[in-house]
Every structure is written in C-alpha cells, then in structure tokens.
Motif scaffolding. Structure first.
Motif, PDB file in Angstrom:
ATOM      1  N   LYS A  31       0.866  -1.184   0.000  1.00 45.73           N
ATOM      2  CA  LYS A  31       0.000   0.000   0.000  1.00 45.73           C
ATOM      3  C   LYS A  31       0.905   1.237   0.000  1.00 45.73           C
ATOM      4  CE  LYS A  31      -3.720  -2.492   0.565  1.00 45.73           C
ATOM      5  NZ  LYS A  31      -4.719  -2.603  -0.465  1.00 45.73           N
ATOM      6  N   PRO A  32       1.435   1.636  -1.165  1.00 48.24           N
ATOM      7  CA  PRO A  32       2.509   2.634  -1.235  1.00 48.24           C
ATOM      8  C   PRO A  32       2.243   3.975  -0.552  1.00 48.24           C
ATOM      9  CG  PRO A  32       2.021   1.734  -3.403  1.00 48.24           C
ATOM     10  CD  PRO A  32       1.043   1.140  -2.455  1.00 48.24           C
ATOM     11  N   ASP A  33       1.005   4.363  -0.407  1.00 47.57           N
ATOM     12  CA  ASP A  33       0.701   5.658   0.203  1.00 47.57           C
ATOM     13  C   ASP A  33      -0.068   5.543   1.516  1.00 47.57           C
ATOM     14  OD1 ASP A  33       1.860   7.105  -1.940  1.00 47.57           O
ATOM     15  OD2 ASP A  33       0.045   6.782  -3.129  1.00 47.57           O
ATOM     16  N   ALA A  34      -0.098   4.373   2.106  1.00 46.72           N
ATOM     17  CA  ALA A  34      -0.963   4.126   3.260  1.00 46.72           C
ATOM     18  C   ALA A  34      -0.680   5.058   4.432  1.00 46.72           C
ATOM     19  CB  ALA A  34      -0.849   2.675   3.712  1.00 46.72           C
ATOM     20  N   ILE A  35       0.549   5.127   4.889  1.00 49.01           N
ATOM     21  CA  ILE A  35       0.846   5.944   6.071  1.00 49.01           C
ATOM     22  C   ILE A  35       0.689   7.423   5.749  1.00 49.01           C
ATOM     23  CG2 ILE A  35       2.589   6.564   7.792  1.00 49.01           C
ATOM     24  CD1 ILE A  35       3.681   3.682   7.492  1.00 49.01           C
ATOM     25  N   ARG A  36       1.123   7.816   4.577  1.00 50.54           N
ATOM     26  CA  ARG A  36       0.959   9.219   4.174  1.00 50.54           C
ATOM     27  C   ARG A  36      -0.520   9.599   4.140  1.00 50.54           C
ATOM     28  NH1 ARG A  36       2.291  11.360  -1.761  1.00 50.54           N
ATOM     29  NH2 ARG A  36       0.685   9.825  -2.092  1.00 50.54           N
ATOM     30  N   ASN A  37      -1.350   8.720   3.624  1.00 57.63           N
ATOM     31  CA  ASN A  37      -2.781   9.010   3.563  1.00 57.63           C
ATOM     32  C   ASN A  37      -3.412   9.057   4.949  1.00 57.63           C
ATOM     33  OD1 ASN A  37      -2.689   9.238   0.795  1.00 57.63           O
ATOM     34  ND2 ASN A  37      -3.373   7.152   0.423  1.00 57.63           N
ATOM     35  N   ILE A  38      -2.954   8.199   5.853  1.00 55.33           N
ATOM     36  CA  ILE A  38      -3.456   8.235   7.228  1.00 55.33           C
ATOM     37  C   ILE A  38      -3.085   9.569   7.864  1.00 55.33           C
ATOM     38  CG2 ILE A  38      -3.217   7.229   9.534  1.00 55.33           C
ATOM     39  CD1 ILE A  38      -2.723   4.504   8.063  1.00 55.33           C
ATOM     40  N   ARG A  39      -1.815   9.966   7.700  1.00 52.39           N
ATOM     41  CA  ARG A  39      -1.355  11.241   8.267  1.00 52.39           C
ATOM     42  C   ARG A  39      -2.144  12.413   7.697  1.00 52.39           C
ATOM     43  NH1 ARG A  39       2.302  13.732   5.803  1.00 52.39           N
ATOM     44  NH2 ARG A  39       3.479  11.909   5.149  1.00 52.39           N
ATOM     45  N   ARG A  40      -2.345  12.420   6.395  1.00 55.95           N
ATOM     46  CA  ARG A  40      -3.106  13.504   5.759  1.00 55.95           C
ATOM     47  C   ARG A  40      -4.541  13.565   6.278  1.00 55.95           C
ATOM     48  NH1 ARG A  40      -1.483  13.021  -0.615  1.00 55.95           N
ATOM     49  NH2 ARG A  40       0.506  14.139  -0.467  1.00 55.95           N
ATOM     50  N   ALA A  41      -5.159  12.405   6.435  1.00 60.16           N
ATOM     51  CA  ALA A  41      -6.536  12.370   6.929  1.00 60.16           C
ATOM     52  C   ALA A  41      -6.615  12.904   8.352  1.00 60.16           C
ATOM     53  CB  ALA A  41      -7.079  10.947   6.855  1.00 60.16           C
ATOM     54  N   VAL A  42      -5.654  12.531   9.191  1.00 59.42           N
ATOM     55  CA  VAL A  42      -5.635  13.031  10.571  1.00 59.42           C
ATOM     56  C   VAL A  42      -5.452  14.541  10.571  1.00 59.42           C
ATOM     57  CG1 VAL A  42      -4.280  13.059  12.712  1.00 59.42           C
ATOM     58  CG2 VAL A  42      -4.894  10.885  11.643  1.00 59.42           C
ATOM     59  N   GLU A  43      -4.512  15.021   9.773  1.00 56.42           N
ATOM     60  CA  GLU A  43      -4.256  16.464   9.699  1.00 56.42           C
ATOM     61  C   GLU A  43      -5.475  17.234   9.194  1.00 56.42           C
ATOM     62  OE1 GLU A  43      -0.741  16.609   7.282  1.00 56.42           O
ATOM     63  OE2 GLU A  43       0.563  16.029   8.950  1.00 56.42           O
ATOM     64  N   ALA A  44      -6.265  16.596   8.329  1.00 51.70           N
ATOM     65  CA  ALA A  44      -7.464  17.242   7.787  1.00 51.70           C
ATOM     66  C   ALA A  44      -8.659  17.125   8.732  1.00 51.70           C
ATOM     67  CB  ALA A  44      -7.823  16.631   6.429  1.00 51.70           C
ATOM     68  N   GLY A  45      -8.506  16.334   9.807  1.00 55.11           N
ATOM     69  CA  GLY A  45      -9.582  16.200  10.787  1.00 55.11           C
ATOM     70  C   GLY A  45     -10.662  15.212  10.408  1.00 55.11           C
ATOM     71  N   HIS A  46     -10.382  14.317   9.478  1.00 47.74           N
ATOM     72  CA  HIS A  46     -11.370  13.305   9.107  1.00 47.74           C
ATOM     73  C   HIS A  46     -11.582  12.341  10.266  1.00 47.74           C
ATOM     74  CE1 HIS A  46     -10.287  14.006   4.629  1.00 47.74           C
ATOM     75  NE2 HIS A  46     -11.049  14.955   5.115  1.00 47.74           N
ATOM     76  N   ASN A  47     -12.795  11.886  10.427  1.00 49.30           N
ATOM     77  CA  ASN A  47     -13.141  11.045  11.569  1.00 49.30           C
ATOM     78  C   ASN A  47     -12.731   9.586  11.423  1.00 49.30           C
ATOM     79  OD1 ASN A  47     -14.262  13.101  13.087  1.00 49.30           O
ATOM     80  ND2 ASN A  47     -16.258  12.872  12.124  1.00 49.30           N
ATOM     81  N   ASN A  48     -12.743   9.060  10.212  1.00 57.76           N
ATOM     82  CA  ASN A  48     -12.461   7.635  10.038  1.00 57.76           C
ATOM     83  C   ASN A  48     -11.601   7.410   8.793  1.00 57.76           C
ATOM     84  OD1 ASN A  48     -12.512   4.935  10.519  1.00 57.76           O
ATOM     85  ND2 ASN A  48     -14.533   4.599   9.652  1.00 57.76           N
ATOM     86  N   PRO A  49     -10.327   7.803   8.842  1.00 52.68           N
ATOM     87  CA  PRO A  49      -9.522   7.751   7.634  1.00 52.68           C
ATOM     88  C   PRO A  49      -8.889   6.403   7.320  1.00 52.68           C
ATOM     89  CG  PRO A  49      -8.249   8.693   9.383  1.00 52.68           C
ATOM     90  CD  PRO A  49      -9.629   8.446   9.931  1.00 52.68           C
ATOM     91  N   ILE A  50      -9.047   5.419   8.173  1.00 51.76           N
ATOM     92  CA  ILE A  50      -8.336   4.156   7.970  1.00 51.76           C
ATOM     93  C   ILE A  50      -9.337   3.028   7.739  1.00 51.76           C
ATOM     94  CG2 ILE A  50      -6.624   2.580   8.911  1.00 51.76           C
ATOM     95  CD1 ILE A  50      -5.837   4.762  10.888  1.00 51.76           C
ATOM     96  N   ASP A  51      -9.075   2.222   6.717  1.00 55.61           N
ATOM     97  CA  ASP A  51      -9.867   1.014   6.544  1.00 55.61           C
ATOM     98  C   ASP A  51      -8.947  -0.198   6.705  1.00 55.61           C
ATOM     99  OD1 ASP A  51      -8.550   0.538   4.116  1.00 55.61           O
ATOM    100  OD2 ASP A  51     -10.142   1.420   2.930  1.00 55.61           O
ATOM    101  N   ALA A  52      -9.530  -1.338   6.894  1.00 54.64           N
ATOM    102  CA  ALA A  52      -8.764  -2.550   7.176  1.00 54.64           C
ATOM    103  C   ALA A  52      -7.781  -2.885   6.056  1.00 54.64           C
ATOM    104  CB  ALA A  52      -9.717  -3.723   7.409  1.00 54.64           C
TER     105      ALA A  52
END
Length: 76
Positions: A31-52
């Motif tokens: 998942k080449p962008d997984a951690i970056r996408n999690i970090r971006r979602a947290v920074e953007a304030g999204h409530n549920n940015p991670i899926d299994a």
C-alpha cells in the motif's frame, strides 16, 4: 478520532524504532501511500480515515506486536 491519532503516533514511533521510512513500510505492505494518507486524513480532521485494507498490512513491515497490534485490531 483519538484512536486514529493514537495509531498514527504509534506508527511513527515504530518507524523511529525500526529506522524505516513511512514510504518503505507502506510499499512493503503493498500500500505505497498508506501511512501518508493516514497522516493527511488526521491532519485534515477526518473522523475515520483508515480502513482494514490499508491498516492491517502495515503490521508486518512495522514489526508490530503487543499493544500496537492490539490497537490496530481494536480500531477495526
């Protein structure tokens, strides 16, 4: 949201402990962008940015065990 923040914090700790980059771990997980996408979602304030599909593959390259692995499972 705090669980997501906790997971990201623990991922960052494991990266530091293992000396790996987030890109290397994400690519090793297939998942080449997984951690970056999690970090971006947290920074953007999204409530549920991670899926299994993005979270669970990270545990092996992170060498996650114990409380981090349980946190990943509890989150899902």
């Amino acid at each position: 949201m705090s669980n997501v923040v906790d997971i990201l914090r623990r991922i960052q700790q494991k990266l530091e402990e293992t000396g790996q980059s987030e890109t290397a771990v994400s690519k090793a997980a297939g998942k080449p962008d997984a951690i970056r996408n999690i970090r971006r979602a947290v920074e953007a304030g999204h409530n549920n940015p991670i899926d299994a599909d993005h979270l669970l593959p990270l545990h092996r390259p992170l060498k996650a065990s114990g409380d981090l692995y349980l946190l990943l499972l509890i989150y899902l």
